[in-house]
Scaffold this motif. Sequence first.
Motif, PDB file in Angstrom:
ATOM      1  N   LEU A  95      39.028 -34.782  47.005  1.00  0.00           N
ATOM      2  CA  LEU A  95      39.723 -35.427  45.891  1.00  0.00           C
ATOM      3  C   LEU A  95      40.430 -36.692  46.377  1.00  0.00           C
ATOM      4  CD1 LEU A  95      41.187 -32.192  44.255  1.00  0.00           C
ATOM      5  CD2 LEU A  95      39.170 -33.463  43.553  1.00  0.00           C
ATOM      6  N   ARG A  96      39.797 -37.352  47.371  1.00  0.00           N
ATOM      7  CA  ARG A  96      40.416 -38.563  47.928  1.00  0.00           C
ATOM      8  C   ARG A  96      39.757 -39.815  47.340  1.00  0.00           C
ATOM      9  NH1 ARG A  96      40.242 -38.000  54.008  1.00  0.00           N
ATOM     10  NH2 ARG A  96      41.543 -36.194  53.578  1.00  0.00           N
ATOM     11  N   TYR A  97      38.454 -39.735  47.091  1.00  0.00           N
ATOM     12  CA  TYR A  97      37.713 -40.878  46.544  1.00  0.00           C
ATOM     13  C   TYR A  97      37.095 -40.479  45.201  1.00  0.00           C
ATOM     14  CZ  TYR A  97      38.204 -43.280  50.975  1.00  0.00           C
ATOM     15  OH  TYR A  97      38.733 -43.900  52.078  1.00  0.00           O
ATOM     16  N   TRP A  98      37.146 -41.436  44.251  1.00  0.00           N
ATOM     17  CA  TRP A  98      36.612 -41.145  42.918  1.00  0.00           C
ATOM     18  C   TRP A  98      35.156 -40.708  42.962  1.00  0.00           C
ATOM     19  CZ3 TRP A  98      39.360 -40.024  38.949  1.00  0.00           C
ATOM     20  CH2 TRP A  98      40.625 -40.587  38.780  1.00  0.00           C
ATOM     21  N   TRP A  99      34.339 -41.390  43.800  1.00  0.00           N
ATOM     22  CA  TRP A  99      32.897 -41.090  43.762  1.00  0.00           C
ATOM     23  C   TRP A  99      32.606 -39.659  44.204  1.00  0.00           C
ATOM     24  CZ3 TRP A  99      29.943 -39.892  48.115  1.00  0.00           C
ATOM     25  CH2 TRP A  99      30.513 -40.181  49.356  1.00  0.00           C
ATOM     26  N   VAL A 100      33.424 -39.117  45.125  1.00  0.00           N
ATOM     27  CA  VAL A 100      33.201 -37.725  45.567  1.00  0.00           C
ATOM     28  C   VAL A 100      33.713 -36.763  44.481  1.00  0.00           C
ATOM     29  CG1 VAL A 100      33.639 -35.999  47.346  1.00  0.00           C
ATOM     30  CG2 VAL A 100      33.498 -38.398  47.982  1.00  0.00           C
ATOM     31  N   ALA A 101      34.920 -37.063  43.937  1.00  0.00           N
ATOM     32  CA  ALA A 101      35.519 -36.166  42.930  1.00  0.00           C
ATOM     33  C   ALA A 101      34.627 -36.062  41.692  1.00  0.00           C
ATOM     34  CB  ALA A 101      36.909 -36.671  42.554  1.00  0.00           C
ATOM     35  N   VAL A 102      34.066 -37.204  41.246  1.00  0.00           N
ATOM     36  CA  VAL A 102      33.201 -37.172  40.056  1.00  0.00           C
ATOM     37  C   VAL A 102      31.932 -36.363  40.354  1.00  0.00           C
ATOM     38  CG1 VAL A 102      31.831 -38.595  38.463  1.00  0.00           C
ATOM     39  CG2 VAL A 102      34.120 -39.333  39.113  1.00  0.00           C
ATOM     40  N   LYS A 103      31.373 -36.538  41.563  1.00  0.00           N
ATOM     41  CA  LYS A 103      30.177 -35.756  41.918  1.00  0.00           C
ATOM     42  C   LYS A 103      30.491 -34.268  41.966  1.00  0.00           C
ATOM     43  CE  LYS A 103      28.459 -37.274  45.734  1.00  0.00           C
ATOM     44  NZ  LYS A 103      27.345 -37.258  46.703  1.00  0.00           N
ATOM     45  N   LEU A 104      31.683 -33.927  42.459  1.00  0.00           N
ATOM     46  CA  LEU A 104      32.079 -32.512  42.511  1.00  0.00           C
ATOM     47  C   LEU A 104      32.129 -31.928  41.092  1.00  0.00           C
ATOM     48  CD1 LEU A 104      33.131 -30.041  44.019  1.00  0.00           C
ATOM     49  CD2 LEU A 104      35.411 -31.048  44.022  1.00  0.00           C
ATOM     50  N   VAL A 105      32.747 -32.671  40.161  1.00  0.00           N
ATOM     51  CA  VAL A 105      32.836 -32.193  38.777  1.00  0.00           C
ATOM     52  C   VAL A 105      31.433 -32.053  38.177  1.00  0.00           C
ATOM     53  CG1 VAL A 105      33.652 -32.789  36.451  1.00  0.00           C
ATOM     54  CG2 VAL A 105      35.149 -33.132  38.418  1.00  0.00           C
TER      55      VAL A 105
END
Length: 185
Positions: free
Chosen positions: A96-106
């Motif tokens: 949950l540090r970078y938007w691109w990772v958090a969006v992919k996780l969701v």
Amino acid sequence: MTATRTVRRTGAWFDLGRRWRKTVLVTHIVSAGAWIGIDVMVAVLVLTGKYGTDVEVRGLAYEALATFVVWPMLGSGLICLLTGLILGLGTRWGLLRYWWVAVKLVLNLVLCTLILVALRPGMGEVGDYGRDLPGGASEPAAISDLFYPPAVSLTALTLATVLAVAKPWGRIRPGRRARRARDDV
Ligand code: HEM
């Protein structure tokens, strides 16, 4: 550099190490590719079942859909999720540090949930319809819903791939250095 220093320097939860990072990244990319491939196959089967000219082939397409799709799709989605979690926690990217990772996780979590709650329950009916189609069975409601899974999933997975490659939007919260620069102004 020792593992502890690497973890402290990068903010990772653990030191994945170069070789393991490459191995997990390859598994991650292969599982994402397999997932996209299964989605393409689902789209072909759905279109064949609906618009095919031979009724026997249409029935077989629905039977194949009901028999072969759900578990391989869920399996590749879960492997992609697990390897994504390891890559996030074991590198400077975090979860949950970078938007691109958090969006992919969701996206990954939503898609895996949809496979279980939206796709799987209708499969029995789809398989039965496929078997009875050559005998002139009438089309159940579950059939028209079949267009959504490949359309939604292919769009989301393409977006996830673009995010993985472009890595846009930066950090969710500014890093220590950016905060210090902002406070100094
Ligand atoms: C939704 C399906 C997903 C797809 C299609 C996908 C696709 C990809 C691709 C193609 C790469 C390689 C990018 C490159 O090397 O330039 C990548 C890397 C990465 N992915 Fe995913 N991913 C998905 C889900 C996830 C999830 C759920 C997470 C974390 C929770 C995640 C975390 C990462 C990280 C941290 C990297 C960079 C690894 C590194 O550079 O060491 N991914 N992903």
